[in-house]
Enzyme design. Structure first.
Site, short mmCIF file in Angstrom:
data_model
loop_
_atom_site.label_atom_id
_atom_site.label_comp_id
_atom_site.label_asym_id
_atom_site.label_seq_id
_atom_site.Cartn_x
_atom_site.Cartn_y
_atom_site.Cartn_z
N SER A 124 0.83 -1.20 0.00
CA SER A 124 0.00 0.00 0.00
C SER A 124 0.87 1.25 0.00
CB SER A 124 -0.85 -0.03 1.26
OG SER A 124 -1.42 1.22 1.51
N TYR A 149 -2.44 -1.12 10.84
CA TYR A 149 -2.61 -1.68 9.50
C TYR A 149 -1.41 -1.33 8.63
CZ TYR A 149 -3.95 -1.71 4.59
OH TYR A 149 -3.93 -1.91 3.23
N LYS A 153 1.85 -3.72 6.75
CA LYS A 153 2.35 -3.67 5.36
C LYS A 153 3.86 -3.38 5.37
CE LYS A 153 -1.56 -4.33 3.21
NZ LYS A 153 -1.83 -5.68 2.70
P1 NAD Z 1 -10.89 -7.33 0.72
O1 NAD Z 1 -11.18 -7.31 2.19
O2 NAD Z 1 -12.02 -7.19 -0.21
O3 NAD Z 1 -10.07 -8.65 0.34
C1 NAD Z 1 -9.24 -9.32 1.25
C2 NAD Z 1 -9.66 -10.77 1.23
O4 NAD Z 1 -8.83 -11.52 2.13
C3 NAD Z 1 -11.10 -11.01 1.69
O5 NAD Z 1 -11.74 -11.84 0.74
C4 NAD Z 1 -10.96 -11.69 3.04
O6 NAD Z 1 -12.04 -12.57 3.28
C5 NAD Z 1 -9.64 -12.42 2.85
N1 NAD Z 1 -8.92 -12.76 4.09
C6 NAD Z 1 -8.53 -11.94 5.09
N2 NAD Z 1 -7.85 -12.65 6.03
C7 NAD Z 1 -7.81 -13.93 5.59
C8 NAD Z 1 -7.26 -15.13 6.11
N3 NAD Z 1 -6.63 -15.17 7.29
N4 NAD Z 1 -7.39 -16.26 5.39
C9 NAD Z 1 -8.03 -16.25 4.20
N5 NAD Z 1 -8.58 -15.16 3.66
C10 NAD Z 1 -8.47 -14.01 4.36
O7 NAD Z 1 -9.80 -6.20 0.47
P2 NAD Z 1 -9.19 -5.65 -0.90
O8 NAD Z 1 -9.58 -4.23 -1.01
O9 NAD Z 1 -9.50 -6.58 -2.00
O10 NAD Z 1 -7.66 -5.69 -0.53
C11 NAD Z 1 -6.81 -6.76 -0.89
C12 NAD Z 1 -5.42 -6.51 -0.35
O11 NAD Z 1 -4.95 -5.24 -0.85
C13 NAD Z 1 -5.36 -6.39 1.18
O12 NAD Z 1 -4.18 -6.99 1.62
C14 NAD Z 1 -5.31 -4.90 1.42
O13 NAD Z 1 -4.65 -4.58 2.62
C15 NAD Z 1 -4.51 -4.43 0.21
N6 NAD Z 1 -4.76 -3.01 -0.12
C16 NAD Z 1 -6.04 -2.59 -0.35
C17 NAD Z 1 -6.30 -1.23 -0.62
C18 NAD Z 1 -7.69 -0.74 -0.83
O14 NAD Z 1 -7.89 0.47 -0.74
N7 NAD Z 1 -8.67 -1.59 -1.13
C19 NAD Z 1 -5.23 -0.32 -0.68
C20 NAD Z 1 -3.92 -0.79 -0.46
C21 NAD Z 1 -3.71 -2.15 -0.19
N1 UFG Z 2 -13.17 10.67 2.98
C1 UFG Z 2 -14.19 11.54 3.33
N2 UFG Z 2 -15.33 10.99 3.82
C2 UFG Z 2 -15.52 9.66 3.98
C3 UFG Z 2 -14.47 8.78 3.61
C4 UFG Z 2 -13.30 9.33 3.13
O1 UFG Z 2 -14.07 12.75 3.21
O2 UFG Z 2 -16.59 9.23 4.46
C5 UFG Z 2 -11.92 11.25 2.44
C6 UFG Z 2 -10.72 10.96 3.32
O3 UFG Z 2 -10.61 11.94 4.33
C7 UFG Z 2 -9.59 11.01 2.30
C8 UFG Z 2 -10.24 10.50 1.00
O4 UFG Z 2 -11.64 10.63 1.20
O5 UFG Z 2 -9.22 12.33 2.11
C9 UFG Z 2 -9.91 9.05 0.71
O6 UFG Z 2 -10.18 8.27 1.86
P1 UFG Z 2 -10.24 6.68 1.84
O7 UFG Z 2 -10.60 6.24 3.22
O8 UFG Z 2 -11.09 6.22 0.71
O9 UFG Z 2 -8.74 6.29 1.46
P2 UFG Z 2 -7.36 6.60 2.21
O10 UFG Z 2 -6.54 7.42 1.25
O11 UFG Z 2 -7.57 7.14 3.54
O12 UFG Z 2 -6.75 5.14 2.39
C10 UFG Z 2 -6.69 4.19 1.34
C11 UFG Z 2 -6.88 2.78 1.90
C12 UFG Z 2 -5.74 2.40 2.78
C13 UFG Z 2 -4.44 2.60 2.08
C14 UFG Z 2 -4.34 4.02 1.56
C15 UFG Z 2 -3.11 4.24 0.76
O13 UFG Z 2 -8.08 2.70 2.65
O14 UFG Z 2 -5.83 1.03 3.07
O15 UFG Z 2 -5.47 4.29 0.72
O16 UFG Z 2 -3.03 3.24 -0.20
F1 UFG Z 2 -3.42 2.39 2.93
#
Ligand code: NAD
Ligand code: UFG
Length: 337
Positions: A124, A149, A153
């Site tokens: 991330s 969290y 990472k």
């Molecule tokens: P998500 O929650 O939709 O997907 C994660 C999946 O992992 C889920 O299906 C959950 O059931 C599964 N899981 C969690 N723990 C587990 C375990 N112990 N065993 C088996 N399955 C397990 O989330 P996502 O948005 O698809 O994110 C995927 C990955 O990308 C995550 O590692 C997340 O931290 C990373 N990531 C996501 C974002 C974002 O904004 N969505 C940003 C940066 C990094």
């Molecule tokens: N925001 C609002 N209102 C809401 C939700 C979000 O104003 O109800 C704003 C936040 O303050 C931020 C922007 O929208 O300015 C984006 O917020 P998100 O929560 O969608 O995303 P973040 O940038 O905070 O974080 C995301 C993922 C993290 C990851 C990070 C960097 O949730 O897991 O991007 O990759 F670490």
């Protein structure tokens, strides 16, 4: 080539499964469905006309992983399985460290046992921390994270670098995602958060569909043009394609390589709300509230390394992201349920 997607039923995993199948890979999914539903993978199968071997499995549990590795000829692993809610990680740090780090260690142990050498990791942009200037470049040092969290990472990147250093046969690709939004254009798969969404786009779509009364915009006194935070939003289909490129790259490169997956262009919260309203012709009631603790004013990628080495760059526009997010929400007002 057969790829194991740990956490593959989730938001990014299901879109990646689809892109891998369409590129000719075989896909095995291991997920305990703690934040997803097997329905996502059933829909991926319907969309592609291909089958996925799906295991209900906690990826922390080595015994179950050993069964999967012995039944399937896995050649590469993409590790999506993680808990990802920033606020929850502050309240339940032990659960976050246990889940995110143990899943990684168990996968690495099984890979060693079965001679699997290719690992792609969902990292991330959060690992850049609070000190690095934007745009973020892969050569910058990982910074101090503001929540458990983020630290998971940070630590998992370190673990994977150490493992690759100790084992020169290993290929590790660390993908640092920026802000994934959007959904497959079919509207059949998308993001389905449990309870009240933490992230901006699912919140906006749930307001638009009538599940929430209004969006609170967190802070309007940031040092940006309109006072709201700016982020690098990336369409999940572009992000998923990035994984296909990373798997192809890792097949012929050893050692560790880090890639930002972002567009390189930031948008403010207000710009996102306005774009969503304009593209979809639906109002998004919103009010301004105080800043959210831990939010950085700006975060965006220098995405040039992925273009140079992976031959990958984003293709979708902000309009595509807003249209596809709404298409998914409108067709599935209650997600997969
Ligand atoms: P998500 O929650 O939709 O997907 C994660 C999946 O992992 C889920 O299906 C959950 O059931 C599964 N899981 C969690 N723990 C587990 C375990 N112990 N065993 C088996 N399955 C397990 O989330 P996502 O948005 O698809 O994110 C995927 C990955 O990308 C995550 O590692 C997340 O931290 C990373 N990531 C996501 C974002 C974002 O904004 N969505 C940003 C940066 C990094
Ligand atoms: N925001 C609002 N209102 C809401 C939700 C979000 O104003 O109800 C704003 C936040 O303050 C931020 C922007 O929208 O300015 C984006 O917020 P998100 O929560 O969608 O995303 P973040 O940038 O905070 O974080 C995301 C993922 C993290 C990851 C990070 C960097 O949730 O897991 O991007 O990759 F670490």
């Amino acid at each position: 080539m057969k790829i194991l997607l740990a956490g593959g039923a989730g938001y990014i995993g299901s879109h990646t499964a689809l892109e891998l199948l369409e590129a000719g890979y075989e896909v095995v999914v291991a997920d305990n469905f703690c934040n997803s539903s097997p329905e996502s993978i059933r829909r991926v199968e319907a969309l592609t006309g291909k089958t996925v071997a799906m295991y209900e499995a906690d990826v922390k549990e080595k015994k179950i992983l050993q069964k999967i590795f012995s039944e399937q000829e896995i050649q590469g692993v993409i590790h999506f399985a993680g808990l990802k809610a920033v606020g929850e990680s502050m309240e339940k740090p032990v659960i976050y460290y246990r889940n995110n780090i143990d899943t990684t260690l168990s996968l690495l142990e099984c890979m060693e046992e079965f001679g699997v050498k290719q690992f792609v990791f969902s990292s991330s942009a959060t690992v850049y921390g609070e000190e690095n200037p934007v745009p973020y470049v892969e050569t910058m040092k990982r910074g101090a994270c503001s929540n458990p969290y983020g630290w998971t990472k940070f630590m998992m990147e370190q673990i994977l670098e150490d493992v690759a250093r100790a084992n020169p046969e290993m290929s590790v690709v660390l993908l640092r995602y920026f802000n994934p939004i959007g959904a497959h254009p079919s509207g059949r798969i998308g993001e389905d958060p449990e309870g009240i969404p933490n992230n901006l786009m699912p919140y906006i779509s749930q307001v638009a569909v009538g599940r929430r009364d209004h969006l609170t915009v967190f802070g309007k006194d940031y040092p940006t043009k309109d006072g709201t935070c700016r982020r690098d939003y990336i369409h999940v289909a572009d992000l998923a394609r990035g994984h296909v490129k990373a798997i192809a790259y890792g097949a012929s490169h050893k050692g560790v390589e880090i890639f930002n997956l972002g567009t390189g262009t930031p948008y403010s919260v207000v710009e996102i709300v306005e774009a969503f309203e304009k593209v979809n012709g639906v109002p998004v009631k919103h009010e301004f509230g105080p800043r959210r603790a831990g939010d950085l004013p700006e975060s965006w990628a220098d995405a040039s390394k992925a273009e140079a080495l992976l031959g990958w760059k984003t293709e979708k526009t902000l309009e595509d992201m807003c249209r596809d997010s709404w298409n998914w929400q409108r067709r599935n007002p209650n997600g997969y349920r």
